[in-house]
Scaffold this active site. Structure first.
Site, mmCIF file in Angstrom:
data_model
loop_
_atom_site.group_PDB
_atom_site.id
_atom_site.type_symbol
_atom_site.label_atom_id
_atom_site.label_comp_id
_atom_site.label_asym_id
_atom_site.label_seq_id
_atom_site.Cartn_x
_atom_site.Cartn_y
_atom_site.Cartn_z
ATOM 1 N N VAL A 537 0.480 -1.040 0.258
ATOM 2 C CA VAL A 537 0.169 0.113 0.232
ATOM 3 C C VAL A 537 0.221 1.353 0.124
ATOM 4 O O VAL A 537 0.134 2.024 -0.111
ATOM 5 C CB VAL A 537 -1.325 0.380 1.174
ATOM 6 C CG1 VAL A 537 -1.807 -0.941 0.874
ATOM 7 C CG2 VAL A 537 -0.271 -0.227 2.521
ATOM 8 N N ASP A 538 2.352 1.112 0.109
ATOM 9 C CA ASP A 538 2.726 2.013 -0.315
ATOM 10 C C ASP A 538 3.321 1.930 -1.592
ATOM 11 O O ASP A 538 3.398 1.347 -2.750
ATOM 12 C CB ASP A 538 4.815 2.541 0.335
ATOM 13 C CG ASP A 538 4.662 0.848 0.922
ATOM 14 O OD1 ASP A 538 4.407 0.416 0.111
ATOM 15 O OD2 ASP A 538 5.693 0.384 1.369
ATOM 16 N N ASP A 539 4.794 3.296 -1.708
ATOM 17 C CA ASP A 539 5.110 3.202 -2.935
ATOM 18 C C ASP A 539 5.914 2.644 -3.309
ATOM 19 O O ASP A 539 7.361 2.771 -4.003
ATOM 20 C CB ASP A 539 6.001 4.892 -3.537
ATOM 21 C CG ASP A 539 4.609 5.338 -3.570
ATOM 22 O OD1 ASP A 539 3.891 5.685 -3.610
ATOM 23 O OD2 ASP A 539 4.731 7.040 -3.199
#
Ligand code: WT7
Length: 668
Positions: A537-539
């Site tokens: 859910v992050d980059d």
């Protein structure tokens, strides 16, 4: 911090319970004994893990009142995880010598299968101790000692696990850099951890292609010198079957041939007893910013955790022949090629080559050749072999296989079924192990035979692990739900810091949700309590199980003189899981061209490595930005996925017109 919301797990119809009762006949375990052990591990982690740790050799026992640290809440003070404080041990001694002392010196520790069929080798536990000791003695002779960093840039030769163990034996801190990383990436890691010595080999063949590793190291050493750090010694293994020493570029005074020095040293070397919390290794991994993070693991807890997870998740038995296809350049190779299996006295196969060379049957040829019983791999490999057809599999017997494992990304149910039905002949349980570089070892995994499996679910937590799903506000959600995956309470294999940046450690992992370790993954839980990982859910994107930060790829692209700006997102990819999709804005007046596209991709290859090369470059006259200048990746992800009717609200963009321009250019 959090850029997208977790995607719900795919179709419900794929979540059918496959109740393979006959696992129980194979592995003799059941869910009741798991539940009992799990409950105990949560109620009394200190007691639970102490009993397990007792089975290892400790020069000095840990302090019974300090088995584990408690605090994961930054508001209550700094997060300093520790396990078995006060204990003194050595993981190399436990993984190698102890097996010899137990009378298993003649057992094969490592089998080696080379890139070319027919190239092979093996080492017994006694031979392995000797090789490790010789290298350890050499390292000591050139001044490498406890706490010193050593960079290892080697392919999957036996010298790679030997090098890791030799460092561990003398208390040096190894940092293995995957030999697919470019010179720039290697230099960046060298400058960060300042090794006393770099260990490499002159060349290796990957499939039909020779790769001149020493040239890459030479370039990295020049680059790190420019950045203020020069490496004194480059110990180079002569990989004679690929390249002779006279053809290798050489810098006298700095470069040393492994074969010229190491073999002259005694085959016995005293063990350096280290504190349980002394660093064992650094492994650089990608995060949301451009700078890789030096994940630091320590000795005692990591030892206990990798050994225990290996034993249970694969239902290890002394007669097993174990093969994990991962490279030691990644955490899987650290925990489940080298340490976990050897700590159990297992026979481990190290494979130098690639799984589809000379053809797509290579893996099963190897399985039959060595009678592999536990086979641990990644979904991307399963999918790629699945595409080549069943014939490559079924022409081999594979009857030695007993347990299969998967790691790196969620395994899609169709790949799971193919792995189960075709590769495993519908008789081998699949341990879908969810974990991370940071966690050191498995966090969630089926235990073969303990409970029914659901294709695509990592099922339930390992002993001592308390997964929780939280909402945006950090509130735990119960029952059937979807949200952010966090872990409550520490476990022995947890990483202790990011090298040289404890602030980043706390900020990235412990500040997002107070009181928890935040994994960066989305997760849903179904009505039966099974966990379904839904991706980062992050980059961070996950390409063939390799973790790549979008920021790293972007910074490589913008370093190209004709690139003004770049935004990178992940996009679904049939084989790799996720592919890299780059939106690129060129410097004013520069025209798009195929040549430019290629040179942008080449830039990423030289700055990171070939595995990070973008699959698609999408020319972008402008990027969708908010009025404050923030790129709206949500929109870019939808464009990349061709979900143009799901772009959502674009009215907050500084210039909503850029979206139409991007769509118009989609086929360039
Ligand atoms: C990320 C960690 C752990 C060794 C290999 C990768 C994803 C890993 C699974 C799995 C679903 C998985 C997660 C995780 N991941 N294994 N079985 N099911 N997702 O290590 O480079 O640290 O990457 O890989 O997204 O956060 P890593």
């Amino acid at each position: 911090m959090i850029k997208t919301s977790p995607v719900l797990a795919k179709s419900q119809s794929d979540r059918d319970i496959a109740d393979f009762m006959f696992y129980r006949q194979i592995v003799h375990r059941d869910s009741n004994s798991y539940k009992e052990m799990y409950e105990r591990s949560i109620k009394d982690p200190a007691g639970f893990w102490s009993e397990i740790a007792d089975a290892f050799y400790w020069k000095e026992k840990w302090n019974p009142s300090e088995v584990c640290s408690e605090n994961l809440d930054v508001s209550k003070g700094p997060v300093h995880i520790s396990w078995f404080k006060g204990g003194k041990t050595n993981i190399c001694y436990n993984a190698v010598d102890r097996n010899v002392e137990a009378g298993n010196g003649d057992k094969i520790a490592l089998y080696w299968e080379g890139n070319e069929p027919g190239q092979d080798g093996k080492l017994t536990y006694s031979e392995l101790v000797e090789k490790v000791c010789q290298l350890a003695n050499y390292l000591k002779s050139v001044g490498v000692g406890k706490g010193d960093a050593v960079i290892i840039y080697l392919p999957m030769l036996l010298e790679l696990p030997i090098a890791m163990l030799a460092c561990a034996r003398i208390g040096a801190v190894h940092s293995v850099v995957f030999a697919g990383f470019s010179a720039d990436s290697l230099a960046q890691r060298i400058v960060d951890c300042k090794p006393k010595l770099v260990l490499t080999c002159n060349a290796v063949k990957r499939g039909p292609k020779p790769i001149l590793l020493k040239d890459i190291v030479d370039a990295a050493l020049v680059e790190s010198e420019k950045n203020g750090f020069s490496v004194g010694i480059c110990l180079t293994y002569e990989n004679q079957s690929v390249m002779k020493r006279q053809d290798t570029k050489w810098q006298a005074g700095r470069d040393v041939w492994w074969q010229d020095v190491v073999t002259n040293f005694p085959t016995k070397c005293d063990v350096e007893w280290v504190d349980a919390e002394d660093p064992l290794f650094l492994l650089y991994t990608s995060g949301s910013t451009g700078k890789p993070k030096g994940v630091m693991h320590t000795s005692g807890g990591y030892m206990v955790y990798t050994a225990t997870t290996f034993k249970y998740a694969f239902d290890y038995k002394p007669t097993d022949i174990y093969w994990c296809t991962a490279d030691c350049g990644w955490i899987t190779g650290h925990s489940y090629v080298t340490y976990g299996p050897l700590l159990n006295g297992a026979a481990v196969l190290v494979f130098e080559g690639t799984p589809n060379y000379p053809n797509a049957g290579r893996c099963w040829d190897i399985v039959d050749k060595y009678k592999v019983s536990i086979f641990y791999t990644a979904p991307t490999l399963v999918r790629s072999l699945m595409r080549d057809g069943d014939e490559y599999v079924t022409r081999y017997s594979r009857k030695s296989l007993r347990v299969l494992g998967s790691v790196g990304e969620p395994i899609n149910p169709s790949a799971w079924r193919w792995f189960y039905n075709v590769v495993g002949d519908s008789k081998c349980p699949i341990s879908d192990t969810w974990w991370q570089t940071e966690t050191g070892g498995f966090m969630m995994t089926p235990l073969p035979g303990a409970w029914p499996q659901k294709p695509g679910s990592a099922t339930f937590p390992f002993f001592g692990v308390q997964p929780v799903i939280v909402d945006e506000k950090g509130q735990e959600i119960e029952g059937e739900c979807s949200g952010y995956l966090c872990i409550k309470k520490s476990w022995p294999g947890a990483f202790r810091t990011l090298y040289g940046d404890h602030d980043r450690y706390e900020t990235t992992y412990f500040k997002p949700f107070a009181g928890y370790y935040f994994t960066g993954d989305g997760c849903s839980r179904d009505k039966d309590g099974y966990h379904w990982l839904t991706g980062r859910v992050d980059d961070v994107i996950n390409v063939s199980g390799h973790r790549i930060g979008t920021a790293e790829v972007e910074s490589a692209l913008v370093s190209h003189p004709q690139c003004a700006e770049a935004a990178v997102v992940g996009v679904e990819h049939e084989v790799k899981g996720q592919g890299i999709y780059a939106f690129v804005t060129l410097v004013d007046g520069v025209p798009y061209s195929e040549e430019l596209r290629k040179s942008l991709i080449a830039k990423v290859r030289t700055q990171i490595g070939a595995f990070a090369a973008p699959d698609r470059i999408h020319w972008a006259p402008g990027l969708p930005k908010t009025r404050s200048g923030k790129i709206m990746r949500r929109i870019l992800r939808k464009i990349a996925a061709k979900q143009l009717d799901e772009l959502g609200d674009i009215s907050t963009l500084a210039d909503p017109g850029v979206v139409d321009q991007l769509i118009a250019l989609k086929d360039c």
